[in-house]
Write an enzyme that holds these catalytic residues in place. Sequence first.
Site, PDB file in Angstrom:
ATOM      1  N   HIS A 319       0.849  -1.195   0.000  1.00 45.83           N
ATOM      2  CA  HIS A 319       0.000   0.000   0.000  1.00 45.83           C
ATOM      3  C   HIS A 319       0.879   1.238   0.000  1.00 45.83           C
ATOM      4  O   HIS A 319       1.897   1.291   0.697  1.00 45.83           O
ATOM      5  CB  HIS A 319      -0.915  -0.005   1.231  1.00 45.83           C
ATOM      6  CG  HIS A 319      -1.590   1.318   1.489  1.00 45.83           C
ATOM      7  ND1 HIS A 319      -1.187   2.177   2.500  1.00 45.83           N
ATOM      8  CD2 HIS A 319      -2.627   1.929   0.871  1.00 45.83           C
ATOM      9  CE1 HIS A 319      -1.952   3.250   2.489  1.00 45.83           C
ATOM     10  NE2 HIS A 319      -2.829   3.123   1.512  1.00 45.83           N
ATOM     11  N   SER A 320       0.507   2.245  -0.794  1.00 43.53           N
ATOM     12  CA  SER A 320       1.192   3.536  -0.831  1.00 43.53           C
ATOM     13  C   SER A 320       2.657   3.351  -1.236  1.00 43.53           C
ATOM     14  O   SER A 320       2.953   2.833  -2.297  1.00 43.53           O
ATOM     15  CB  SER A 320       1.053   4.233   0.523  1.00 43.53           C
ATOM     16  OG  SER A 320       1.495   5.559   0.446  1.00 43.53           O
TER      17      SER A 320
END
Length: 630
Positions: A319-320
């Site tokens: 994520h990210s």
Amino acid sequence: MKSSQRRIKRHAMRDMSISTLLLSVVLLPSVVSANDHVYFNPPSPGSPFLGPQIPLTGPPSLTNEHEFTLRHIYERGTNDQPDLHRRLDIKPHTRLWAVSDDGLEKELVTFDTPLVASSSPLTIQRLADRRPSVIEGYLTAARYNGEAVALSSSDWVMDTLAGPDVTKKETVLTFAKMTANDYIEEPGTEDWNYIHGRFNYSSSFGWQSDGLRGHIYADTKNNTIVISLKGTSPALFDGAGTTTNDKINDNLFFSCCCGQGGSYLWRQVCDCQQSAFTANLTCIAEAMNDENKYYRAAIDLYTNVTDMYPDANVWMTGHSLGGAMSSLLGLTFGLPVVTFEAVPEALPAARLGLPSPPGHDPRLPQTRKYTGTYHFGHTADPVYMGTCNGVGSICTWGGYAMESACHTGQMCVYDTVEDKGWRVALSTHRIKAVISDVLEVYDNVPPCAAEEECYDCELWKFFRSNGSETTTTSRTSTTTTPTTTRTLTCETPGWWGCLDESTTTTATTATSTTTTTSTCKTPGWFGCKDSTTTVDATAAPTVTTTIATPTTFPISSTTCKDPGWFGCRDPSSTTASVTAPPFSTSTSSDHVRADHSIGDGAAHPLTRMYLERLRQVEFAWGSDIEHYEI
């Protein structure tokens, strides 16, 4: 007799066939490949007949269902502890805490819900030789030459393997939950396995400190493993967990020039800018390849995981920032990747010099096909959409320079702005909010497609060098120093002046005096109305006029012996007269004096009016006007 012989012969042949079959089975090797031809009683070299053959099975199925469990947690040191690499093995008695997004709340973990994902055939164009030592050689050559290594078509293969089935909602949710889980071991129960590096790390170095974290999941047969890399810490300002280190890597990988050339709020993490919108690309690439940066740490982490599971099929997720690092690893080693709200990573992929297949520009990795990478996100997330870089954005105020805009692979976009009326906000970037408000709410998974006509840092100009230059940034500061200049010669100055008996002062004064006398017979409001004006520098004679007629003004004087509320109640009052002496005014060319004579008309009409009024006031109040100058 003949029939009896035939029966005996048939029995003998039947007995020989049974014994031959049993002997062939006994002589089979213990391990036989499913793709090899296996014969019962192989024929003799000169025999034209083939023996009986076992029916061959097809290749292993690429469509399957996997149930994953957490097996290991890896910690790879970067800035503060670059030599650290340790592993925590998850056992039945291991007590784990789940950490919230802000890192403040912790709760005990219970693995009640299984993590189930499906696989389906996936085609990836990748290098034929993907050994880490070979890949390192390509990356080193790219850093030395300043561009990606050009490889022939024989170095690339099109492999069809079992990859995550991103068309199923359950699979997408499982990968999202893997990225959302951020675990730490309960304090006091740590049982670390140090892979390499020093063994005397202080106890203060823990999960919420420096480093890259990876969670390793494996299915029940250890045939497929998933590496989930931790994303960016949500705190905006330095000092909370890995926030400082995350900001350094974010600005290094996803900014046009390491946070330079933009807002003064951005944290600058390298010194590669030469002038306005001009930067040294060799300098930036060297900074990105430092051993204490996340990409190098991710390669080291991946290498050690594959040493533990050499025959397993590896999938990546994150994520990210973790999603971007997972995608870079997928491009490097040819792995299936599923990310969530990942930062656009085509810019660092081009600068790292990752190899590209023939026919593709290595400077534009977003144009590659068959990468096996899928980026899930929604339109209200400015980080995912590449718009979190404005002057008033929270990313800028937090010091993040998120200038990249292009993704590699394919984008799977939920249009929450159009479907739900969401406004673009950084609060929608959190993975737990994405799971509860997007992934679980939508009934179907969005279609995935590659970005078209996307370019990064179009305003910048980049050049390459041989890497020997020293790049510096000049800063100009203005200093104001007060200067005192003395014009006096003083040997003993004091608080209130010079204490010397004699002081020499040199002063030059230039004085210019002009005297003009004008005679005007017809004055006007804005000057003389005469057609000819005579200017004479000779003083005019004084004209004196004497008025002998006395002027009498009655002055009342009242004496009251019996005053009342509304005046004096006496029956009579006395009035006296006062005679003023003669008054004369003298008018000269220099000025007008009101000292005993009045001008005859040579003065300006306004002057005569003023003098007349002045005389009346003097007579009325008995003032003694000594001298007035007009």
